[in-house]
Motif scaffolding. Structure first.
Motif, mmCIF file in Angstrom:
data_model
loop_
_atom_site.group_PDB
_atom_site.id
_atom_site.type_symbol
_atom_site.label_atom_id
_atom_site.label_comp_id
_atom_site.label_asym_id
_atom_site.label_seq_id
_atom_site.Cartn_x
_atom_site.Cartn_y
_atom_site.Cartn_z
ATOM 1 N N ALA A 1 0.843 -1.220 0.000
ATOM 2 C CA ALA A 1 0.000 0.000 0.000
ATOM 3 C C ALA A 1 0.870 1.260 0.000
ATOM 4 O O ALA A 1 0.614 2.205 -0.757
ATOM 5 C CB ALA A 1 -0.918 -0.018 1.223
ATOM 6 N N VAL A 2 1.908 1.251 0.811
ATOM 7 C CA VAL A 2 2.747 2.458 0.933
ATOM 8 C C VAL A 2 3.584 2.655 -0.336
ATOM 9 O O VAL A 2 3.856 3.777 -0.760
ATOM 10 C CB VAL A 2 3.644 2.369 2.196
ATOM 11 C CG1 VAL A 2 4.568 3.570 2.299
ATOM 12 C CG2 VAL A 2 2.787 2.265 3.448
ATOM 13 N N ARG A 3 3.936 1.563 -0.971
ATOM 14 C CA ARG A 3 4.751 1.606 -2.204
ATOM 15 C C ARG A 3 4.059 2.396 -3.318
ATOM 16 O O ARG A 3 4.695 2.927 -4.208
ATOM 17 C CB ARG A 3 4.998 0.152 -2.633
ATOM 18 C CG ARG A 3 5.952 -0.019 -3.769
ATOM 19 C CD ARG A 3 7.376 0.162 -3.276
ATOM 20 N NE ARG A 3 8.236 0.720 -4.320
ATOM 21 C CZ ARG A 3 8.559 0.115 -5.437
ATOM 22 N NH1 ARG A 3 8.160 -1.112 -5.658
ATOM 23 N NH2 ARG A 3 9.316 0.701 -6.327
ATOM 24 N N GLU A 4 2.717 2.487 -3.229
ATOM 25 C CA GLU A 4 1.967 3.263 -4.230
ATOM 26 C C GLU A 4 2.361 4.732 -4.205
ATOM 27 O O GLU A 4 2.233 5.430 -5.200
ATOM 28 C CB GLU A 4 0.449 3.169 -3.942
ATOM 29 C CG GLU A 4 -0.134 1.781 -4.071
ATOM 30 C CD GLU A 4 -0.142 1.299 -5.518
ATOM 31 O OE1 GLU A 4 -0.489 2.102 -6.394
ATOM 32 O OE2 GLU A 4 0.244 0.133 -5.759
ATOM 33 N N ALA B 1 7.547 -7.445 -2.816
ATOM 34 C CA ALA B 1 6.499 -6.469 -2.449
ATOM 35 C C ALA B 1 6.992 -5.030 -2.589
ATOM 36 O O ALA B 1 6.194 -4.099 -2.619
ATOM 37 C CB ALA B 1 6.027 -6.733 -1.013
ATOM 38 N N GLY B 2 8.325 -4.846 -2.653
ATOM 39 C CA GLY B 2 8.836 -3.475 -2.837
ATOM 40 C C GLY B 2 9.821 -3.014 -1.782
ATOM 41 O O GLY B 2 10.259 -1.863 -1.802
ATOM 42 N N VAL B 3 10.194 -3.905 -0.854
ATOM 43 C CA VAL B 3 11.193 -3.523 0.159
ATOM 44 C C VAL B 3 12.572 -3.478 -0.508
ATOM 45 O O VAL B 3 12.937 -4.394 -1.243
ATOM 46 C CB VAL B 3 11.192 -4.557 1.314
ATOM 47 C CG1 VAL B 3 12.373 -4.346 2.248
ATOM 48 C CG2 VAL B 3 9.883 -4.502 2.077
ATOM 49 N N ASP B 4 13.334 -2.389 -0.275
ATOM 50 C CA ASP B 4 14.690 -2.342 -0.844
ATOM 51 C C ASP B 4 15.775 -2.381 0.224
ATOM 52 O O ASP B 4 16.942 -2.606 -0.084
ATOM 53 C CB ASP B 4 14.875 -1.123 -1.770
ATOM 54 C CG ASP B 4 14.799 0.197 -1.015
ATOM 55 O OD1 ASP B 4 14.259 0.223 0.106
ATOM 56 O OD2 ASP B 4 15.280 1.224 -1.541
ATOM 57 N N LYS B 5 15.413 -2.123 1.482
ATOM 58 C CA LYS B 5 16.390 -2.211 2.569
ATOM 59 C C LYS B 5 15.736 -2.893 3.775
ATOM 60 O O LYS B 5 14.521 -2.756 3.984
ATOM 61 C CB LYS B 5 16.877 -0.817 2.989
ATOM 62 C CG LYS B 5 17.793 -0.162 1.957
ATOM 63 C CD LYS B 5 18.395 1.113 2.506
ATOM 64 C CE LYS B 5 19.120 1.911 1.443
ATOM 65 N NZ LYS B 5 20.345 1.259 0.963
ATOM 66 N N VAL B 6 16.588 -3.556 4.548
ATOM 67 C CA VAL B 6 16.075 -4.294 5.703
ATOM 68 C C VAL B 6 16.856 -3.896 6.949
ATOM 69 O O VAL B 6 18.067 -3.692 6.894
ATOM 70 C CB VAL B 6 16.211 -5.815 5.418
ATOM 71 C CG1 VAL B 6 16.331 -6.603 6.688
ATOM 72 C CG2 VAL B 6 15.016 -6.300 4.624
ATOM 73 N N GLY B 7 16.139 -3.737 8.056
ATOM 74 C CA GLY B 7 16.785 -3.501 9.341
ATOM 75 C C GLY B 7 16.536 -4.685 10.258
ATOM 76 O O GLY B 7 15.442 -5.260 10.258
ATOM 77 N N VAL B 8 17.570 -5.083 10.988
ATOM 78 C CA VAL B 8 17.428 -6.165 11.970
ATOM 79 C C VAL B 8 17.826 -5.589 13.326
ATOM 80 O O VAL B 8 18.986 -5.208 13.524
ATOM 81 C CB VAL B 8 18.335 -7.375 11.619
ATOM 82 C CG1 VAL B 8 18.216 -8.465 12.680
ATOM 83 C CG2 VAL B 8 17.986 -7.934 10.242
ATOM 84 N N ALA B 9 16.874 -5.513 14.232
ATOM 85 C CA ALA B 9 17.144 -4.883 15.529
ATOM 86 C C ALA B 9 17.813 -5.879 16.470
ATOM 87 O O ALA B 9 17.176 -6.472 17.333
ATOM 88 C CB ALA B 9 15.852 -4.343 16.125
ATOM 89 N N VAL B 10 19.127 -6.049 16.274
ATOM 90 C CA VAL B 10 19.885 -6.937 17.170
ATOM 91 C C VAL B 10 19.907 -6.296 18.565
ATOM 92 O O VAL B 10 19.794 -6.952 19.584
ATOM 93 C CB VAL B 10 21.327 -7.144 16.638
ATOM 94 C CG1 VAL B 10 22.149 -7.960 17.629
ATOM 95 C CG2 VAL B 10 21.306 -7.820 15.273
#
Ligand code: SF4
Length: 373
Positions: free
Chosen positions: A124-127, A152-161
């Motif tokens: 939805a936000v990617r629109e 789905a359109g994610v280009d970066k990922v964060g992992v909260a270690v």
């Protein structure tokens, strides 16, 4: 209302929580930003009335928190996160409420519906926003899901270690609080994310001040970098009602030194092995010449909020006031600058880098004024 009399809010994917800064930027809440700060990344968080199954000792959303509030009324980190219809967020962006926003971040929580709902919210936000990060919960995702997120359109990922050592992780997020998270699974997900999204499109979140030494924090930053992940730093902030509510913030000198070390490592200018530490694990040398040190510190860049970049900005995710109070900003303790620090800010930062006291919060504005006199 639930049967227990709790007030119920809308749930994801139709509803999301937005950071107070995002709500102000979207015109959903009234407010102004200190020093005309602009927010370049809208932070959205999935929301469910039965909340997150995590029990992290420092988190405002945790089940270990002793507040009597319903989950949806709790704050995530420091500030309010109002629940709003996702359609309102999309419509406001489409109507031009915040043309300067370049990225959105969709944060999962550890909930059985979060895998699917994250994808729906991203779509939805990617629109209306091209660049989308997902702050993922490794406990409930696998490699196939990472590929779905990318589609789905994610280009970066964060992992909260978040915690710098396996012992602290276990104590604050795992068995120590009867929580579901596992250190090995988090790092395996970092590795898989680098495979799926590409080197340096993955960032780990690291909270400074959970009980680690500066040396341990820097060692973890280097390990992440060597795997192809950048580090996005946060200063610990004691959330009211959390298990760590009475633990002080890390001394600002300590935070500044880790910020500088992170910058040098993430820019490939220095390495953990080249840095020096005292007997308490505090950084005493950054592995660079005096002139490099001076140039980098004078630029002010290492002390800006570290977060996902966008096409036009290195620190698009600038999270104003997420880990310090307006009072701290006023006295010279803006832990992460949401803009490039100015001349006076850099003078304060230079003093802070040399401060090895254990005082959690100090009034710095006066110290600089005293030097100027
Ligand atoms: S740095 Fe910001 S945009 Fe990136 S994952 Fe973390 S919260 Fe999201």
């Amino acid at each position: 209302m639930s049967e227990a009399g709790e007030v119920l809010f809308g749930e994801s994917p139709e509803y999301v929580r937005v950071s107070l800064a995002a709500a102000i930027t979207l015109g959903l809440c009234r407010g102004r930003f200190f020093r005309e700060t602009k927010l370049y990344c809208l932070n959205l968080l999935l929301t469910y009335n039965d909340g997150c199954v995590g029990r992290c000792a420092y988190c405002g959303l945790s089940r270990s928190r002793s507040s009597g509030w319903s989950w949806s009324a709790r704050s995530f980190i420091r500030v309010d996160w109002p629940v709003v219809p996702l359609a309102d967020v999309v419509r406001r962006v489409a109507e031009g409420a915040c043309p300067h926003v370049e990225r959105a971040c969709v944060s999962m929580i550890t909930h059985r519906r979060a895998r699917e709902d994250t994808l729906k919210v991203v779509e939805a936000v990617r629109e209306v926003i091209d660049e989308i990060s997902a702050l993922i919960s490794p406990t409930i995702v696998d490699r196939d899901w990472l590929w779905s997120a990318k589609s789905a359109g994610v280009d970066k990922v964060g992992v909260a270690v978040d915690a710098a050592t396996p012992e602290l992780f276990e104590k604050l997020r795992g068995r120590g609080v009867k929580g579901p998270h596992k250190w090995e699974k988090y790092w395996k997900t970092v590795e898989e994310s680098v495979d799926v999204f590409g080197a340096f499109n993955v960032g780990i979140h690291l909270i400074v001040g959970l009980g680690e030494t500066e040396r341990e924090a820097v060692q973890t930053i280097q390990a992440a970098y060597d795997m192809g992940a950048l580090t996005h730093l946060f200063s610990f902030f004691p959330e009211a009602g959390s298990l760590l509510e009475s633990m002080p913030q890390p001394p600002i000198g300590s935070y500044r030194r880790v910020q500088l070390a992170r910058y040098l490592i993430n820019k490939g200018i220095s390495r953990f092995e080249d840095m020096e530490f005292d007997e308490r694990g505090r950084i005493t040398g950054f592995g660079v010449t005096d002139s490099v040190y001076e140039k980098v510190v004078e630029s002010g860049l290492p002390f800006m909020t570290s977060g996902c970049s966008s096409k036009n900005r290195e620190n698009a995710c600038n999270r104003p006031f997420s880990d310090f109070t307006p009072y701290q900003a006023y006295i010279g303790e803006m832990r992460n600058y949401p803009f490039k620090p100015g001349r006076e800010d850099v003078e304060i930062i230079k003093l802070q880098l040399r401060d090895y006291s254990d005082t959690p919060v100090k009034v710095w504005v006066r110290e600089v004024a005293a030097i100027d006199e």
